[in-house]
Scaffold this active site. Structure first.
Site, PDB file in Angstrom:
ATOM      1  N   ARG B 236     -48.063  19.856  24.817  1.00 29.32           N
ATOM      2  CA  ARG B 236     -48.772  19.040  25.797  1.00 29.32           C
ATOM      3  C   ARG B 236     -47.997  17.739  25.980  1.00 29.32           C
ATOM      4  O   ARG B 236     -48.100  16.823  25.174  1.00 29.32           O
ATOM      5  CB  ARG B 236     -50.195  18.747  25.291  1.00 29.32           C
ATOM      6  N   HIS B 240     -54.140  13.866  26.685  1.00 30.72           N
ATOM      7  CA  HIS B 240     -55.218  14.854  26.763  1.00 30.72           C
ATOM      8  C   HIS B 240     -55.882  14.780  28.136  1.00 30.72           C
ATOM      9  O   HIS B 240     -56.156  15.789  28.764  1.00 30.72           O
ATOM     10  CB  HIS B 240     -56.247  14.595  25.667  1.00 30.72           C
ATOM     11  N   TYR B 249     -51.405   7.862  18.661  1.00 28.85           N
ATOM     12  CA  TYR B 249     -51.269   8.912  17.635  1.00 28.85           C
ATOM     13  C   TYR B 249     -49.906   9.594  17.588  1.00 28.85           C
ATOM     14  O   TYR B 249     -49.658  10.425  16.736  1.00 28.85           O
ATOM     15  CB  TYR B 249     -52.390   9.957  17.757  1.00 28.85           C
TER      16      TYR B 249
END
Lengths: 347, 337
Positions: B236, B240, B249
């Site tokens: 990805r 998100h 993160y």
């Protein structure tokens, strides 16, 4: 077509010269027969769940169905309730009408995500293109000294969910006709069977269903209305019988549909009696009795002689068998509730 | 499936169109045209490659909220698809029965069991004249694979031999949590063995490999041999969602390192090397993608709100008196606004 071992006996009754088809049977037999006829009528109906096939269900409601209709139409699933209900959604999207069984009320909890987030919403999400004709049978309520999670009353929880309808039969006649009716509708219906009444016999008029929607006055009276559903209906009838000995004439309203609630029928009865006691097994706080009381307030405020009384289970986990008679509204507690509405004086 | 030159070019066109639209949708959110979007940047090969295999005359697909590439490959109208991100209607405005794409699903792992039910229903209908069955393909990710419904779905499908293709996009991240915190051992495909199910792990950034693996899975399910799990290993590349901040993160260096080569660029290089397409073709594909993007943007901009009555219209097939009364009251009181 109806199996001999069901012990159904046809009684000859001839009111007004019309031939009637009234059979005495237990609620278990009535439900079994309703499923039998539904599977016969609609080839797109399926019955499935845990132990419903070869065993015929732990309460034998599906007894003989697999033998008659085969294991495509009536089948055992793996032991997982979310799987059962999630699968029903996909079957509905493929054009099937599922009549799944969740073995006991408390076992519906693992399936709540699928029931609330999927079954209740797919028709809406798909803008009416993908209806959810799912009739979820749930042996419900207490009274059989069963283990934990086998005596829950989930009607308020289900009724609160947009997109679900909820019904609970009180007699074999109601059970037979309501299940056939629910299983013929295009919307999801949570069908709450009062398991403590499975083995009680009653007359089922096979030809005359009567009104399928709304509530039903099952005993007429004038001093107060007892509002109940499921197993509490017969208890309220007992109470009414006892109260009549003291000259108190109680009306008993079988609410039948817990969503949608028959507000008009409820208001008609309470407008007449001017007092109401709602009786249910579920915990009191945010129970369906609160909704019933609110509807009565909205519609009958001017005629009410007393605040609506609630006689219910308590806000406690459903207790072990030794204590369940203390928990479920009993005759004395219902009589106390009636006394409170009859003796209420303003100011 | 032996892919001819035309098919390879078609796959490339699809991937470029999806890339263009995906990037554009992020811009729309930044510009205030839509409130949110879940980008699939980097998953073009996995999505286009798998969606390309679907026979929309008989199969059915169950997406999550990140399958724009699948929808595009299946020919779903992109304005109707994007309407869910414009907050027009949950599930999107496309017709699921006609497109064969279930409404967009916001519950993680929510629709995987639906695929099993649909496939079982298809099986009960009996095979086609050639003995084959329609197939249900359901999408989920490495994060969703932690959900209990995934276990129930795989177990049900395997026990009932339902014609299901479980298509896992293992994209490395479930919002902020990396795959190793979801899947011990790192492979969802490895779990299939426990269900007695066939599975394959494929390079999800290689569109041809995805097409081939998915085709084999479909053939297996179609012939009545039960479900298959395809795990497409991808990455990805974006956040998100447009509300997410991956900087909290993972570092940019980690992203560059872990993402590998861009799947669109990789396919372009391969087509060029194999002599399947040339610079003129690539330029033309990009122009077509840009034109489509313009068209979809205009369509999304033009999307009005649905009438408020629709809140009430689609709750049931057969409405209730209480709901009708609420709708009546809403109409009456909203007239004063």
């Amino acid at each position: 077509m109806y199996k001999d071992n069901q012990e159904g006996t046809t009684m000859e009754m001839e009111p007004a010269g019309a031939a009637v088809n009234v059979v005495e049977m237990s609620m278990q037999q009535a439900l079994n027969r309703a499923l039998m006829e539904t599977l016969e009528r609609d080839p797109k109906t399926l019955v499935f769940g845990e132990d419903v096939g070869r065993l015929g269900g732990v309460f034998r409601i599906t007894d003989g169905l697999q033998a008659k209709f085969g294991s495509d139409r009536v089948f055992d699933t793996p032991l997982a309730e979310s799987g059962i209900l999630g699968m029903s959604v996909g079957l509905a999207m493929a054009g099937w009408h599922s009549i799944p069984e969740v073995q006991f009320d408390g076992f519906a909890y693992p399936a709540i995500n699928q029931i609330v987030c999927q079954i209740g919403r797919m028709n809406y999400r798909s803008r009416g293109i993908m209806p959810m004709p799912i009739t979820l049978r749930v042996p419900s309520f207490g009274g059989i000294r069963a283990p934990e999670h086998h005596g829950e009353s989930l009607e308020a929880l289900f009724a609160h969910v947009p997109g679900l309808k909820v019904v609970s039969p009180s007699t074999p006649h109601e059970a037979y006709h309501q299940l056939k009716y629910a299983a013929s509708r295009p919307d999801p219906v949570i069908f709450m069977e009062p398991k403590s009444r499975y083995w009680q016999k009653g007359e089922v008029d096979l030809d005359n269903a009567g009104e399928r929607t709304g509530s039903a006055v099952v005993r007429e009276g004038k001093h107060a209305t007892l509002v109940a559903w499921g197993a509490m209906v017969s208890r309220c009838l007992q109470v009414a019988e006892l109260a009549a000995e003291d000259g108190i004439e109680l009306e008993v309203l079988d609410l039948r549909w817990l969503k949608p609630i028959d507000a008009e029928g409820l208001a008609a009865s309470v407008s007449k009696t001017r007092r109401a006691v709602v009786v249910h097994e579920a915990p009191r706080t945010s129970g369906l009795g609160a909704e019933v009381a609110a509807i009565i307030n909205e519609r009958c405020f001017r005629t009410l002689r007393a605040p609506v009384e609630r006689v219910t289970g308590f806000d406690v986990p459903y207790p072990s068998g030794d204590l369940e008679d203390e928990y479920i509204p009993n005759i004395d507690r219902i009589l106390f509730g009636i006394q409170r509405v009859l003796e209420y004086r303003r100011g | 499936m032996n892919l001819g030159k035309d098919q390879l070019r078609e796959l490339y066109r699809l991937m470029v169109a999806v890339r263009q639209l995906d990037r554009s949708a992020v811009s729309w959110q930044r510009q205030g045209l839509i409130p949110g979007y879940a980008p699939e940047l980097g998953q073009e090969a996995a999505q286009v490659g798998s969606g390309y295999v679907v026979d929309t005359t008989r199969d059915f697909v169950f997406p999550t909220y990140r399958e724009m590439g699948v929808a595009r490959a299946m020919g779903v109208d992109m304005v109707e698809y994007m309407s869910t991100h414009k907050a027009t209607w949950h599930g999107g405005l496309y017709n699921p029965a006609e497109t064969r794409l279930a409404p967009i699903q916001a519950v993680v792992a929510g629709s995987v069991l639906h695929a099993v039910g649909w496939a079982h229903g298809a099986r009960l209908n009996g095979p086609a004249d050639d003995g084959t069955y329609p197939v249900a393909m359901t999408y989920f990710g490495d994060g969703a694979s932690s959900q209990g419904d995934i276990h129930e779905a795989m177990n049900f499908a395997a026990v009932m031999k339902a014609p299901v293709v479980f298509f896992v996009q293992n994209n490395g991240w479930a919002i902020s949590v990396p795959t190793e915190r979801q899947v011990a051992g790192g492979s969802v495909a490895a779990r299939a063995a426990g269900y007695g199910m066939e599975s394959v792990q494929v390079d999800g950034d290689d569109v041809v490999a995805v097409v081939e693996a998915t085709s084999r899975a479909f053939a297996h399910a179609r012939e009545g041999n039960g479900p298959v799990l395809v795990e497409a290993m991808t990455y990805r590349r974006g956040p998100h969602s447009t509300s997410d901040d991956p900087g909290r993160y993972r570092t940019l260096d980690e992203e560059r390192n872990d993402a590998g080569e861009d799947p669109v660029e990789r396919f372009r290089r391969q087509l060029e090397a194999d002599g399947v397409a040339d610079a003129a073709f690539f330029a033309e594909a990009l122009e077509a993608a840009k034109a489509e993007e313009e068209q979809v943007r205009a369509g999304v901009e033009a999307l009005g709100s649905r009438p408020g009555t629709e809140m009430f219209d689609y709750v049931f097939q057969e409405s209730t008196p209480a709901l009708d009364e609420q709708a009546r009251q809403w109409r009456e009181e909203s007239e004063h606004v």
